[in-house]
Enzyme design. Sequence first.
Site, PDB file in Angstrom:
ATOM      1  N   ARG A 174       0.747  -1.114   0.061  1.00 20.80           N
ATOM      2  CA  ARG A 174       0.042  -0.097   0.013  1.00 20.80           C
ATOM      3  C   ARG A 174       0.912   1.215  -0.152  1.00 20.80           C
ATOM      4  O   ARG A 174       1.540   1.426   0.933  1.00 20.80           O
ATOM      5  CB  ARG A 174      -0.945  -0.105   1.223  1.00 20.80           C
ATOM      6  CG  ARG A 174      -1.561  -1.266   1.457  1.00 20.80           C
ATOM      7  CD  ARG A 174      -3.153  -1.162   0.859  1.00 20.80           C
ATOM      8  NE  ARG A 174      -3.759  -2.521   0.986  1.00 20.80           N
ATOM      9  CZ  ARG A 174      -4.939  -2.686   1.330  1.00 20.80           C
ATOM     10  NH1 ARG A 174      -5.492  -1.857   2.050  1.00 20.80           N
ATOM     11  NH2 ARG A 174      -5.329  -3.997   1.290  1.00 20.80           N
ATOM     12  N   GLU A 200       0.535   4.039   0.796  1.00 20.17           N
ATOM     13  CA  GLU A 200       0.002   5.284   1.632  1.00 20.17           C
ATOM     14  C   GLU A 200       0.878   6.037   2.254  1.00 20.17           C
ATOM     15  O   GLU A 200       2.174   5.576   2.669  1.00 20.17           O
ATOM     16  CB  GLU A 200      -0.913   4.404   2.684  1.00 20.17           C
ATOM     17  CG  GLU A 200      -2.133   3.715   2.392  1.00 20.17           C
ATOM     18  CD  GLU A 200      -2.549   2.724   3.256  1.00 20.17           C
ATOM     19  OE1 GLU A 200      -1.870   2.284   4.229  1.00 20.17           O
ATOM     20  OE2 GLU A 200      -3.832   2.113   2.930  1.00 20.17           O
ATOM     21  N   ARG A 260       0.121   2.017  13.240  1.00 16.24           N
ATOM     22  CA  ARG A 260      -0.584   0.692  12.701  1.00 16.24           C
ATOM     23  C   ARG A 260      -0.469   0.695  11.103  1.00 16.24           C
ATOM     24  O   ARG A 260      -1.411  -0.166  10.891  1.00 16.24           O
ATOM     25  CB  ARG A 260      -1.826   0.566  13.484  1.00 16.24           C
ATOM     26  CG  ARG A 260      -2.580   1.834  12.981  1.00 16.24           C
ATOM     27  CD  ARG A 260      -3.581   2.272  14.095  1.00 16.24           C
ATOM     28  NE  ARG A 260      -4.400   3.428  13.853  1.00 16.24           N
ATOM     29  CZ  ARG A 260      -5.538   3.611  13.262  1.00 16.24           C
ATOM     30  NH1 ARG A 260      -6.326   2.595  12.863  1.00 16.24           N
ATOM     31  NH2 ARG A 260      -5.877   4.841  12.932  1.00 16.24           N
ATOM     32  N   HIS A 261       0.285   1.440  10.540  1.00 19.99           N
ATOM     33  CA  HIS A 261       0.295   1.290   9.049  1.00 19.99           C
ATOM     34  C   HIS A 261       1.801   0.816   8.750  1.00 19.99           C
ATOM     35  O   HIS A 261       2.785   1.171   8.945  1.00 19.99           O
ATOM     36  CB  HIS A 261      -0.213   2.457   8.298  1.00 19.99           C
ATOM     37  CG  HIS A 261      -1.390   2.749   8.357  1.00 19.99           C
ATOM     38  ND1 HIS A 261      -2.033   3.494   9.409  1.00 19.99           N
ATOM     39  CD2 HIS A 261      -2.423   2.330   7.800  1.00 19.99           C
ATOM     40  CE1 HIS A 261      -3.341   3.813   9.206  1.00 19.99           C
ATOM     41  NE2 HIS A 261      -3.548   2.649   8.191  1.00 19.99           N
ATOM     42  N   GLU A 273      -8.594  -1.269  13.528  1.00 24.62           N
ATOM     43  CA  GLU A 273      -9.629  -2.379  12.689  1.00 24.62           C
ATOM     44  C   GLU A 273      -8.557  -3.562  12.225  1.00 24.62           C
ATOM     45  O   GLU A 273      -7.469  -3.135  12.320  1.00 24.62           O
ATOM     46  CB  GLU A 273      -9.841  -1.425  11.404  1.00 24.62           C
ATOM     47  CG  GLU A 273     -10.345  -2.761  10.288  1.00 24.62           C
ATOM     48  CD  GLU A 273     -10.272  -1.871   8.929  1.00 24.62           C
ATOM     49  OE1 GLU A 273     -10.394  -0.648   8.586  1.00 24.62           O
ATOM     50  OE2 GLU A 273      -9.588  -2.503   7.980  1.00 24.62           O
ATOM     51  N   SER A 297     -11.683  -6.354   7.203  1.00 26.97           N
ATOM     52  CA  SER A 297     -12.840  -6.118   6.441  1.00 26.97           C
ATOM     53  C   SER A 297     -13.092  -7.211   5.370  1.00 26.97           C
ATOM     54  O   SER A 297     -12.414  -8.041   4.774  1.00 26.97           O
ATOM     55  CB  SER A 297     -12.690  -4.494   5.852  1.00 26.97           C
ATOM     56  OG  SER A 297     -11.545  -4.641   5.136  1.00 26.97           O
ATOM     57  N   ARG A 352      -1.602  -6.871  12.514  1.00 22.76           N
ATOM     58  CA  ARG A 352      -2.598  -6.028  13.243  1.00 22.76           C
ATOM     59  C   ARG A 352      -3.181  -7.167  14.441  1.00 22.76           C
ATOM     60  O   ARG A 352      -3.357  -6.928  15.479  1.00 22.76           O
ATOM     61  CB  ARG A 352      -3.878  -5.368  12.795  1.00 22.76           C
ATOM     62  CG  ARG A 352      -3.218  -4.203  11.899  1.00 22.76           C
ATOM     63  CD  ARG A 352      -4.214  -3.314  11.938  1.00 22.76           C
ATOM     64  NE  ARG A 352      -3.807  -2.083  11.002  1.00 22.76           N
ATOM     65  CZ  ARG A 352      -4.555  -1.188  10.290  1.00 22.76           C
ATOM     66  NH1 ARG A 352      -5.843  -1.350  10.461  1.00 22.76           N
ATOM     67  NH2 ARG A 352      -4.092  -0.225   9.491  1.00 22.76           N
TER      68      ARG A 352
HETATM   69  P1  AMO Z   1      -8.631  -3.742   3.604  1.00 26.19           P
HETATM   70  O1  AMO Z   1      -8.072  -2.872   2.465  1.00 26.19           O
HETATM   71  O2  AMO Z   1      -9.386  -3.121   4.600  1.00 26.19           O
HETATM   72  O3  AMO Z   1      -9.348  -4.871   2.709  1.00 26.19           O
HETATM   73  O4  AMO Z   1      -7.443  -4.446   4.239  1.00 26.19           O
HETATM   74  C1  AMO Z   1      -7.711  -5.738   4.937  1.00 26.19           C
HETATM   75  C2  AMO Z   1      -6.758  -5.651   6.313  1.00 26.19           C
HETATM   76  O5  AMO Z   1      -5.616  -5.576   5.888  1.00 26.19           O
HETATM   77  C3  AMO Z   1      -4.735  -4.716   6.915  1.00 26.19           C
HETATM   78  N1  AMO Z   1      -4.112  -3.707   6.323  1.00 26.19           N
HETATM   79  C4  AMO Z   1      -2.915  -3.231   6.642  1.00 26.19           C
HETATM   80  N2  AMO Z   1      -2.228  -3.377   7.797  1.00 26.19           N
HETATM   81  C5  AMO Z   1      -1.116  -2.614   7.995  1.00 26.19           C
HETATM   82  N3  AMO Z   1      -0.791  -1.631   7.286  1.00 26.19           N
HETATM   83  C6  AMO Z   1      -1.388  -1.209   6.079  1.00 26.19           C
HETATM   84  N4  AMO Z   1      -1.336  -0.379   5.290  1.00 26.19           N
HETATM   85  C7  AMO Z   1      -2.792  -2.034   5.785  1.00 26.19           C
HETATM   86  N5  AMO Z   1      -3.624  -2.161   4.752  1.00 26.19           N
HETATM   87  C8  AMO Z   1      -4.579  -3.105   5.212  1.00 26.19           C
HETATM   88  C9  AMO Z   1      -5.707  -4.422   7.915  1.00 26.19           C
HETATM   89  C10 AMO Z   1      -6.861  -4.254   7.109  1.00 26.19           C
HETATM   90  O6  AMO Z   1      -8.254  -4.400   8.007  1.00 26.19           O
HETATM   91  N6  AMO Z   1      -9.846  -6.754  -0.087  1.00 26.19           N
HETATM   92  C11 AMO Z   1     -10.256  -6.218   1.016  1.00 26.19           C
HETATM   93  C12 AMO Z   1     -10.577  -7.375   2.020  1.00 26.19           C
HETATM   94  C13 AMO Z   1     -11.726  -8.211   1.592  1.00 26.19           C
HETATM   95  O7  AMO Z   1     -12.851  -7.429   1.182  1.00 26.19           O
HETATM   96  O8  AMO Z   1     -11.743  -9.319   1.303  1.00 26.19           O
HETATM   97  C14 AMO Z   1      -9.092  -5.518   1.541  1.00 26.19           C
HETATM   98  O9  AMO Z   1      -7.796  -5.330   1.147  1.00 26.19           O
HETATM   99  O10 AMO Z   1      -5.810  -5.249   8.826  1.00 26.19           O
END
Ligand code: AMO
Length: 434
Positions: free
Chosen positions: A216, A218, A224-225, A357, A360, A408
Amino acid sequence: MAIMRTHYASGITPGMNGDTVTVAGWVHEIRDLGGICFLVLRDREGFIQVTMVKKKTDPALFDAGRRLNRESVVLVTGVVKEANQAPNGYEIIPEILNMLSEAKSPLPMDVTEKVGADIDTRLDSRFMDLRRRKMLAAFVIRHHALIAVRNFLTNEGFIEIHTPKVVAAATEGGTALFPITYFNREAFLNQSPQLYKQIMMAAGFDRVCEIGAIFRAEEHDTLRHLNEATSIDIEASFADHFDVMGILERLIHDVYAHVSRQCKPQLSALGIDLFVPELPFRRLTYDDALEIAHQHGHDIEWGDDFGTAAERAIGSAVGEHYFIINWPTEIKPYYTQAYDDAPRYSKSFDLMHPRMELASGSQRIHSHDLLRQRIAACGLDPGGFDFYLKAFRYGMPPHAGWGLGTERLVMTMLDVENIRDVVLFPRDRKRLSP
Ligand code: AMO
């Protein structure tokens, strides 16, 4: 020169009094009292006291022993002697001491937990930071948590798959992609196995899971990212969002139960009394959660995401794992199914720990035409999704799934503050090495 140990620290017992063993590891501590010198050797499983009494030890060995630098790698062959005051009730009286690799001095950081170091110092010398017992304990727990995930999902009929990490299209609107050069074309690092796990439903695999890297781009710099994380993903056919929520909560329960059974020494090294969450988890609707956020003074409009502060307020009001269900359709990705009778709301959920979170998921759109329409409505070019949409044209069962962040899951289970402490070599905005 021999370089193989016969025993780890934990493999030796006072009952082996008189046996000759070979142990190996790092020099954790040297205590030179003149007439007696204690060498504390550290291996993956524990500590071993090697006791050298000047009068009874070969002078060359005694001299080499007392001169050892901390963190050097040594191999010691000697005789086990019962000793109540030593760790684990035994000591080793050395006969041969081989230094296999000398550590330079001064050390870049302290391994004995006596002196703390900031996160950058620790990450710069991560190999050494990982020598700390607490770090090892956390990663052993991560290992066992993932074993529990695999066992649980296998027992539930899931087939583990591996999908490409070099991809042609975005999956999660809103988060940025890392572009890469793929020969002479543009490609990206995958944000989620989303499209591929759905395609596998058209392939008739019925239930698939994957544990893999997601990327990602981001910009956040938070606790937590990560820019590279490890996602646990599932997709299940002939299932709706409630079915996969059931799988998710049982999986969380199972992972906690497995870790609390299998990782007692590691949990005690971390000072954690693990509480296995009770089932079922509470299910708040998005509207309920919004109401709680409002009551706590967070001014969030219907249709907005909660953000860290409101998430914390809702989390402390609930106090344990919970789901937020029925999110506004407009803030969920294009593949999310809306309720037929209330299309403003979607068949979606987030799994929350009181702190943040964790996962999802949703029931997915399985109609080709509707999906194509939603992709376009989200401002994306359906042409870029041909390979994905094709799978919806020739028999796609109804399906649902979720993605759960491994880091997480582990950081909330172990009450770790910084996500960087549950990943070996974190990738964040500033860090690309080690
Ligand atoms: P989403 O984008 O909510 O959903 O990601 C799912 C879970 O992945 C973890 N996560 C991360 N952990 C750490 N750093 C990050 N930058 C990061 N981004 C995501 C989180 C998050 O809840 N395709 C959908 C899932 C689905 O619907 O099956 C998805 O990617 O714990």
